[in-house]
Design a protein around this motif. Structure first.
Motif, mmCIF file in Angstrom:
data_model
loop_
_atom_site.group_PDB
_atom_site.id
_atom_site.type_symbol
_atom_site.label_atom_id
_atom_site.label_comp_id
_atom_site.label_asym_id
_atom_site.label_seq_id
_atom_site.Cartn_x
_atom_site.Cartn_y
_atom_site.Cartn_z
ATOM 1 N N ALA A 936 6.112 6.511 1.880
ATOM 2 C CA ALA A 936 7.377 6.822 1.205
ATOM 3 C C ALA A 936 8.422 5.772 1.539
ATOM 4 O O ALA A 936 9.228 5.370 0.679
ATOM 5 C CB ALA A 936 7.854 8.209 1.627
ATOM 6 N N GLY A 940 7.581 1.913 -2.168
ATOM 7 C CA GLY A 940 8.354 1.585 -3.366
ATOM 8 C C GLY A 940 7.797 2.238 -4.619
ATOM 9 O O GLY A 940 7.426 3.420 -4.632
ATOM 10 N N SER A 941 7.707 1.443 -5.687
ATOM 11 C CA SER A 941 7.273 1.976 -6.983
ATOM 12 C C SER A 941 5.810 2.397 -6.975
ATOM 13 O O SER A 941 5.392 3.232 -7.786
ATOM 14 C CB SER A 941 7.499 0.914 -8.067
ATOM 15 O OG SER A 941 6.751 -0.260 -7.766
ATOM 16 N N LYS A 944 5.860 5.990 -5.943
ATOM 17 C CA LYS A 944 6.680 6.891 -6.739
ATOM 18 C C LYS A 944 5.867 7.927 -7.525
ATOM 19 O O LYS A 944 6.221 9.112 -7.533
ATOM 20 C CB LYS A 944 7.568 6.076 -7.693
ATOM 21 C CG LYS A 944 8.612 6.905 -8.430
ATOM 22 C CD LYS A 944 9.501 6.043 -9.295
ATOM 23 C CE LYS A 944 10.385 5.152 -8.447
ATOM 24 N NZ LYS A 944 11.420 5.953 -7.720
ATOM 25 N N VAL A 947 5.021 11.120 -5.478
ATOM 26 C CA VAL A 947 6.044 11.840 -4.731
ATOM 27 C C VAL A 947 5.889 13.350 -4.878
ATOM 28 O O VAL A 947 5.971 14.100 -3.891
ATOM 29 C CB VAL A 947 7.445 11.400 -5.184
ATOM 30 C CG1 VAL A 947 8.509 12.364 -4.677
ATOM 31 C CG2 VAL A 947 7.746 9.999 -4.696
ATOM 32 N N ILE A 982 11.179 10.738 2.031
ATOM 33 C CA ILE A 982 11.133 10.877 0.566
ATOM 34 C C ILE A 982 12.554 11.088 0.028
ATOM 35 O O ILE A 982 12.953 10.503 -0.994
ATOM 36 C CB ILE A 982 10.197 12.042 0.175
ATOM 37 C CG1 ILE A 982 8.740 11.653 0.441
ATOM 38 C CG2 ILE A 982 10.392 12.418 -1.295
ATOM 39 C CD1 ILE A 982 7.738 12.765 0.207
ATOM 40 N N HIS A 986 13.327 8.026 -2.229
ATOM 41 C CA HIS A 986 12.909 8.416 -3.589
ATOM 42 C C HIS A 986 13.784 9.563 -4.088
ATOM 43 O O HIS A 986 13.297 10.508 -4.723
ATOM 44 C CB HIS A 986 11.421 8.823 -3.583
ATOM 45 C CG HIS A 986 10.501 7.703 -3.178
ATOM 46 N ND1 HIS A 986 10.045 6.759 -4.059
ATOM 47 C CD2 HIS A 986 9.978 7.365 -1.959
ATOM 48 C CE1 HIS A 986 9.264 5.897 -3.420
ATOM 49 N NE2 HIS A 986 9.222 6.241 -2.142
ATOM 50 N N ASP A 988 15.749 9.710 -6.497
ATOM 51 C CA ASP A 988 15.769 9.882 -7.952
ATOM 52 C C ASP A 988 14.528 10.587 -8.481
ATOM 53 O O ASP A 988 14.469 10.944 -9.659
ATOM 54 C CB ASP A 988 15.928 8.516 -8.638
ATOM 55 C CG ASP A 988 14.825 7.548 -8.240
ATOM 56 O OD1 ASP A 988 14.131 7.799 -7.230
ATOM 57 O OD2 ASP A 988 14.650 6.526 -8.931
ATOM 58 N N SER A 989 13.528 10.811 -7.646
ATOM 59 C CA SER A 989 12.298 11.461 -8.112
ATOM 60 C C SER A 989 12.212 12.919 -7.674
ATOM 61 O O SER A 989 11.190 13.575 -7.907
ATOM 62 C CB SER A 989 11.067 10.709 -7.553
ATOM 63 O OG SER A 989 11.047 9.372 -8.010
#
Length: 1100
Positions: A936, A940-941, A944, A947, A982, A986, A988-989
Motif C-alpha cells: 500500500a 502506487g497505481s 490500487k 485496495v 491504505i 490510497h 481516493d480509493s
C-alpha cells in the motif's frame, strides 16, 4: 602479500593434555573392530564404542547417564557453569553423571566419535583418503580363491561387484550356514558375508531373497551357545548388532523369533556377562534403528516388558563397597559392576529410542514392585532407572510430575545411604530433564529436602552430592524462585566449605558458583561473607592434592564476581588476577586441572570488568592462542597392528577401526582446544573494539577451525567468533581505534571470513551447526554491508540454493519414513521435532536474503529471480506455516526495499499474500498483513486495483473475536497499520469517512512496538493537519483521539520521543482553543491515572 597469515605452529601438546574435573576417574575405552567396511560410518561409530573382541565394556564417567554435578563449560558468549547436554550413553561413574558438567570446556568422549568420522569421511569425499579402491582389489583377490575358509575375506570386502552373482552366493551362504561339516570359523565368516552382502543390496526385493537364510543365521548363534562356545557366539552377536543397525527391515518377517532368541540370551544368567550384554546391545540397537524401521519394535508383544525387566535386574548388581563410604576419592561407582553399567546405559538409550508413551507404563509397573521390596538394591535400582529414562520420557513424565517427585523424595528418608544418594542423584538429573517445570512447581519441597541432606554428616558423599544437586536445580531456576531459599542454602554451603573432606568442599564450591550465577544481583547480600572463604582457598590450597579444590575456587570467585557486578567485585578482582598471573607464569604439570579452569576464569573476569580488563590481555592471550592452535593428536595405523594392547592403557585415547585402518585420537587435547576457542570468542564478544589488536592473530587461528571435524564444540566456537571479529574491526575503525586501518581492512577481513564460512557450510554434517553458520553468515553480511562484491554475492546465493535443496531432501526422506508399515504416532512426533530444525535453516536463509535485499536493493533482483524456483514452492498449502511465513517475509523485504523495481513481482506474489491474510497461523497472517501495508505504501497505481480486496482481508483479521489475544496480537497490530497506510496512500480509493473512524477505534497499538510507533506518528500527523475525516463532524472523534494520546504517552515504548513531544503540544493547543465544556468532557473520558499522568506532562 597474505593479509591474514597462517598462525605460528603451536608448541607440542603435553603428554596428557589438560584434564578437566572429571578425568581423574575417566578410563577411556577401547573399541571392537567392525569388519564390514560397507557399514555406514555413522553407524560404525555409534556401535564401535560398545563392541570388543569377546566382551562389551560399559561407558565411563565422562559419558555417564546422570549428570556430574560440577561446574559446566560455558557457551562462547558467556563463560558460566552451564554446559552442553550429555549424550545418550551413560555410564556409571559420576554424581548425576549422564551429562558431564566440568568447568573446563569439554565434551564427553562419545561425542568425539562422530568427529573422527567427520574428519576421515569428509576429506575422503575429496579424494584425500580412499579406502574404497583398496577394498575393490580385495574383492577380486578373494573371488579368485573361493574356498570355504576364504569366506571371511568376502565378509570384509563384499561390494556391488558381487551383486550379479546373487543367486549363486545365496546357495553358497545357505550351504555354509546349514552344513554340519564346516567349522565354526567358516560359519562365522559366512554370517559375516551374508550380513555384508545384504547391506549392499539396493532394494528390498533383492534382500528378501535371503530371508530363508535368516533361520540358519540364528542357528549359527544358538548352536554355538548350546555347544558352550561362547566366544563364537559373541562374534555372531556382534554381526547381528551390525545388521540391526544398518538393515533392521531384513529382520521384520521373522522379528518375533529373532527377538525372542535374543531375549532368551539376555535373560540367561548362566551365560557370560559379555554374551548377555551383546544380546542386549542387539535389542537396544534394533530399537534405535528408527530411521530405517520406524516403530517396528514397539509393536512386539512383551518385548519392552522383558527387556526392561532384564535391565532392572542388572541394576541390582551392585555391592556395598566400603570405598564408597570413605569419600576419600570421587570413585562414586565403587561397587558398581559391568552389569549395573550396562543396565544404566541401555535404559537411557531405550527411553530415547522408544519414547515416554511406550516406556513409562512399563517402568511405573516395575518400579511399584521394586519399591515395596525389602532389599536396598531394589530401591536403588528403581530410583536410578527413573533418572535414566527421564530424558527420553520427559514429555510424559512432566504430565505426572507430582507422582515422580513424590516417589523420589520418599527415598530421601531411606535408611541406606546409597539409596539416599541415588534419590539426590535423580533430583539432580530431573532438574535438567524436567526443568523448569520441576523447579517452578516443586521448589517448595525439593530445595528444603536437598538442604536437609547436606546435614548428613555421617555420609559425606551424600552431603557432597546434595550440594552438587543444587547446581542442577538452580540451572533452570529463576532468581525469583531461588532468592527466598538463599539464606538457608548459602549458610549450609559455607558450613560444608569448612568440612574436612575435600570432596564435600568441592561440591560446596560448585553449588555456590551456580547459586550465584542463577541469583545474580540477589547474591550481593552474601558477597562480603562468601568472598573471604573463597580467597582463602585460592591463596592456600597450594598442595598438589588440592589442585582441583583450588581450580574450583577460581571458578566460584569468577562466577560470584559476574553475579554481583564490577563495582562490588573490583577490589577483590585485582587480588584474584594477581594470583592468576602468578600461576600462569609458573611451571604447571600437563594434567593440572587449574589450567583449564583458569582459561575460563579469565574470560569471566573479562565479562565482569569489561573494558577495564584490556590491560591484562597481553598476559591472557599468548597461552590461549597456543591452546587454540593445538593440533589434534591423531594416529592412523593398520587395523592389524599389534600395538592395540599397548594403546589401550592410555586413558586419554579414543580408538576405532574404520576399514583396515585403526584411528586413535587424544581427547584431552581436543577438550583444551575447544575451551580455548570458546574463550577467544568470549573476549571478542565482550571487548568489541578493544579486541582489535588481536584480530590478526585470532582470525587465521579460528577460520580453519570452521572445518575442524574432530570436535563439534571447536567448530561452534569458531562459527560464533566470526561475526564478533568483524564487529570488533568495524567498531574500531569507526571509533578511530584501528591503529590507522580504514574500511579496506574490514573488506579484507570480510573477504577472508565469508568465503571460508560458505565453504564450511557446504561440508557441515550437523544440522544444528548449519543453523548457527547461517546465522553467523547473516551477521557478517550485516556488518560488511556493501563492501561485498558481486562474486561474493554469487557464492552466497549458490550456497543458499544448496542448503535449501539439502534441507528439502532430508525432509523428503523423513516423509518416506512416515510411509513405513510400522510407522506410529510416537515416531511421527520425533519426525516433527527433526523437521522443526529444518525450519530453522529456512528461517536463517530468509534472514540472509532479507539482509542482501536491504543492502543491495534492486541490484540484488537478478539473484532473486534465480531463487524464485526455490522460493515459490514454499508458498504452497502443503508446506509448513513457518515455510509460508518465511516466503512471505522475503517478498515483503523485496517490495519494501526495491519499491518500483519490485512491481513486476506483484502479479505473482500478491495473490498469495492476500490469501495468507486469513491463514490459520498467526505468524503467517502477521507477515501477510505487513506485506499489504508495504505494498500500500510503495505499490502506487499497481496496488490500487487491489485496495478493496486488501481492506476486506484486513477487516477479517481485525474483527476476529480473539484478535487481541496474545497469540493474534501481532497480526492485529500489523493489520491496523496496513489499514492506516491504505488511508494515507490510497485515500481516493476508499470511503475515508467510514474507514478512518474504524481505524481510529482500533488504536492505540501496544504489542508490535515498531508498528505502534509508526501508526501513532501517523495519527499525530493527521491531527496536526486537522484531517476532517479523522476528526469527524464537529470534532466528534476528538475525545477518542485524546484518549489514545493519553494511553500512548503513559506507555513510552510505543511512541518515539519526538512524537510524544508533538502529542503534548497538540493537547496544549487544544486547551487553549477548545471551549471549557468540551475540554471537560474530553478530560472526563480519561481514567484517573491518565488524567494525573497527562497533567504531569503538561505542567513540565
Amino acid at each position: 602479500m597474505l593479509f591474514f597469515p597462517p598462525p605460528p605452529p603451536p608448541p607440542p601438546p603435553p603428554a596428557n593434555g589438560f584434564r578437566t574435573s572429571t578425568t581423574r576417574d575417566d578410563p577411556r575405552l577401547r573399541f571392537r573392530a567392525l569388519r564390514n567396511p560397507h557399514l555406514p560410518p555413522h553407524v560404525l561409530f555409534q556401535r564401535a564404542a560398545l563392541l570388543r573382541r569377546g566382551s562389551l565394556q560399559s561407558r565411563q564417567a565422562d559419558q555417564s547417564r546422570h549428570p556430574r554435578l560440577e561446574a559446566r563449560s560455558p557457551p562462547p558468549a558467556l563463560p558460566s557453569p552451564r554446559g552442553p547436554r550429555h549424550g545418550r550413553r551413560p555410564p556409571p561413574q559420576a554424581p548425576h553423571a549422564r551429562r558431564r558438567l566440568p568447568v573446563a570446556a569439554s565434551l564427553p568422549p562419545h561425542s568425539i566419535l562422530p568427529q573422527i568420522h567427520d574428519a576421515v569421511v569428509y576429506p575422503a569425499r575429496g579424494g584425500e583418503i580412499d579406502l574404497q579402491e583398496d577394498l575393490r582389489h580385495g574383492i577380486r583377490a578373494r573371488l579368485r580363491d573361493p574356498t570355504g575358509e576364504r569366506m571371511a575375506g568376502v565378509a570384509a570386502y563384499v561390494g556391488e561387484t558381487l551383486t550379479p552373482h546373487i543367486k549363486h552366493l545365496h546357495g553358497v551362504f545357505l550351504q555354509c550356514l546349514s552344513s554340519n561339516s564346516v567349522s565354526s570359523d567358516v560359519k562365522i565368516a559366512s554370517l559375516n558375508a551374508v550380513i555384508s552382502f545384504v547391506q549392499c543390496l539396493s532394494n528390498s526385493t533383492e534382500r528378501d531373497r535371503f530371508q530363508d537364510v535368516l533361520p540358519a543365521m540364528i542357528r549359527t548363534l544358538t548352536e554355538s551357545l548350546n555347544n558352550g562356545n561362547e566366544a563364537t557366539a559373541q562374534e555372531a552377536l556382534e554381526l547381528f548388532i551390525e545388521l540391526a543397525g544398518t538393515e533392521p527391515r531384513f529382520l521384520r518377517r521373522q522379528l518375533i523369533d529373532v527377538v525372542g532368541s535374543m531375549l532368551q540370551i539376555a535373560e540367561a544368567e548362566s551365560l557370560e556377562e559379555s554374551t548377555r550384554h551383546l544380546a542386549i546391545e542387539f535389542l537396544v540397537t534394533l530399537a534405535e534403528a528408527r530411521e530405517r524401521a520406524p516403530g517396528m519394535v514397539r509393536k512386539l508383544p512383551q518385548f519392552i516388558d522383558r527387556l526392561f525387566a532384564v535391565l532392572m535386574k542388572m541394576l541390582e548388581d551392585i555391592e556395598d563397597d566400603p570405598a564408597w563410604y570413605s569419600a576419600e576419592t570421587e570413585d562414586e561407582d565403587a561397587g558398581e559392576t559391568s552389569n549395573y553399567s550396562m543396565g544404566q546405559e541401555c535404559l537411557d538409550r531405550l527411553a530415547i529410542a522408544l519414547g515416554g508413551n511406550t516406556i513409562v507404563p512399563v517402568a511405573y509397573q516395575q518400579f511399584s514392585a521394586y519399591l515395596v521390596a525389602s532389599e536396598w538394591q531394589k530401591h536403588h535400582a528403581s530410583v536410578i532407572a527413573l533418572a535414566q529414562i527421564a530424558e527420553g520420557c520427559s514429555k510424559v513424565m512432566i504430565k505426572n510430575l507430582e507422582q515422580v517427585v513424590s516417589m523420589i523424595l520418599s527415598q530421601f528418608q531411606s535408611p541406606h545411604p546409597r539409596v539416599r544418594w541415588s534419590a539426590i542423584n535423580a533430583i539432580g538429573q530431573l532438574s535438567t530433564d524436567l526443568g523448569p517445570d520441576l523447579q517452578n512447581q516443586h521448589h517448595h519441597i525439593v530445595l528444603p529436602a536437598l538442604a536437609a541432606a547436606m546435614d548428613d554428616i555421617q555420609n559425606p558423599r551424600v552431603q557432597a552430592h546434595a550440594a552438587s544437586a543444587v547446581l542442577n536445580f538452580s540451572e533452570n531456576c529463576t532468581p525469583e524462585i531461588l532468592t527466598p531459599y538463599l539464606d538457608g542454602i548459602v549458610s549450609k554451603l559455607l558450613v560444608l566449605l569448612q568440612n574436612g573432606k575435600q570432596m564435600v568442599q568441592e561440591g560446596a564450591l560448585t553449588a555456590l558458583a551456580s547459586v550465584a550465577d542463577s541469583s545474580q544481583e540477589h547474591f550481593q547480600k552474601y558477597y562480603d561473607v562468601v568472598m573471604p572463604y573463597l580467597k582463602t582457598i585460592l591463596m592456600n590450597a597450594t598442595d598438589k592434592s588440592k589442585r582441583m579444590l583450588r581450580a574450583k575456587s577460581m571458578e566460584c570467585i569468577s562466577l560470584v564476581g559476574m553475579a554481583v557486578g564490577k563495582d562490588k567485585f573490583r577490589d577483590d578482582a585485582r587480588q584474584v588476577m594477581e594470583v592468576l598471573m602468578s600461576l600462569q607464569g609458573s611451571e604447571m604439570e600437563a594434567d593440572d586441572p587449574i589450567t583449564s579452569y583458569m582459561l575460563q576464569a579469565w574470560a569471566r573476569l573479562c565479562k565482569c570488568l569489561g573494558q577495564d580488563f584490556i590491560p591484562y590481555m597481553d598476559v591472557v592471550m599468548p597461552p590461549l592462542l597456543q591452546s587454540a592452535q593445538l593440533k589434534p593428536d591423531v594416529t592412523i595405523t593398520s587395523a592389524d597392528s599389534e600395538d592395540e594392547a599397548e594403546d589401550s592403557d592410555d586413558e586419554s585415547m579414543e580408538t576405532i577401526i574404520l576399514g583396515d585402518k585403526r584411528i586413535g585420537i587424544k581427547t584431552s587435547v581436543l577438550e583444551e582446544k575447544a575451551t580455548a576457542c570458546n574463550m577467544l570468542c568470549c573476549y571478542a564478544d565482550e571487548l568489541k573494539e578493544g579486541f582489535f589488536p588481536w584480530i590478526a592473530q585470532v582470525a587465521p587461528t579460528l577460520v580453519p577451525l570452521l572445518k575442524f571435524y574432530f570436535h563439534e564444540e571447536v567448530r561452534r566456537a569458531a562459527v560464533s567468533a566470526m561475526p564478533e571479529l568483524m564487529r570488533s574491526a568495524k567498531l574500531a575503525i569507526e571509533q578511530g581505534k584501528s591503529q590507522g586501518h580504514d574500511l579496506s581492512y574490514l573488506k579484507q577481513l570480510s573477504d577472508y571470513i565469508i568465503p571460508a564460512m560458505l565453504e564450511a557450510l557446504h561440508k557441515e554434517p550437523d544440522t544444528e551447526i548449519c543453523v548457527s553458520m547461517l546465522e553467523a553468515i547473516n551477521e557478517c553480511l550485516q556488518i560488511s554491508g556493501n563492501l561485498l562484491d558481486e562474486g561474493k554475492i554469487r557464492s552466497i546465493v549458490d550456497e543458499v540454493k544448496q542448503v535449501m535443496t539439502a534441507s528439502s531432501s532430508r525432509k523428503r526422506e523423513r516423509g518416506e519414513r512416515a510411509n513405513a508399515e510400522d510407522f506410529d504416532a510416537e515416531e511421527g512426533e520425533l519426525i516433527k521435532e527433526e523437521n522443526e530444525q529444518e525450519e530453522e535453516i529456512f528461517d536463517q536463509v530468509g534472514e540472509i536474503l532479507g539482509t542482501l535485499v536491504k543492502t543491495f536493493k534492486s541490484s540484488f533482483l537478478p539473484f532473486f529471480d534465480e531463487l524464485s524456483s526455490y522460493l515459490t514452492p514454499m508458498w504452497g498449502r502443503d508446506k509448513t506455516a513457518e515455510e509460508r511465513r518465511i516466503a512471505i517475509c522475503i517478498f515483503d523485504d523485496v517490495a519494501e526495499q526495491c519499491r518500483d523495481a519490485a512491481f513486476k513481482y506483484y502479479d505473482t506474489y500478491l495473490p498469495f499474500v492476500l490469501e495468507a491474510c486469513n491463514d490459520e497461523s498467526p505468524e503467517v497472517r502477521q507477515a501477510a498483513v505487513y506485506g499489504l501495508g508495504v505494498c500500500a505504501e510503495f505499490g502506487g497505481s499497481v496496488f490500487k486495483p487491489l485496495v478493496g480486496e486488501a481492506l476486506s482481508r484486513l477487516n477479517v483479521v481485525i474483527q476476529q473475536p480473539n484478535a487481541r489475544q496474545s497469540e493474534n496480537a501481532m497480526a492485529y497490530d500489523n493489520a491496523v497499520s496496513a489499514v492506516g497506510k491504505i488511508c494515507q496512500f490510497h485515500r481516493d480509493s476508499i470511503d475515508a469517512s467510514q474507514v478512518l473512524p474504524a481505524w481510529l477505534n482500533c488504536l492505540p497499538l501496544s504489542n508490535d512496538v515498531i508498528e505502534a510507533k509508526v501508526v501513532h506518528e501517523q495519527l499525530c500527523s493527521m491531527v496536526e493537519r486537522q484531517d476532517v475525516d479523522l476528526l469527524g463532524p464537529n470534532n466528534q472523534y476528538l475525545p477518542k483521539i485524546l484518549t489514545v494520546f493519553a494511553e500512548v504517552l503513559t506507555r513510552k515504548d510505543v511512541v518515539t520521543e519526538e512524537t510524544a513531544g508533538r502529542m503534548i503540544n497538540i493537547i496544549r493547543q487544544l486547551q487553549q482553543t477548545l471551549p471549557p465544556s468540551a475540554l471537560a468532557s474530553v478530560w472526563a473520558s480519561l481514567t484517573p491515572e491518565q488524567q494525573v499522568a497527562l497533567q504531569s506532562m503538561l505542567s513540565t
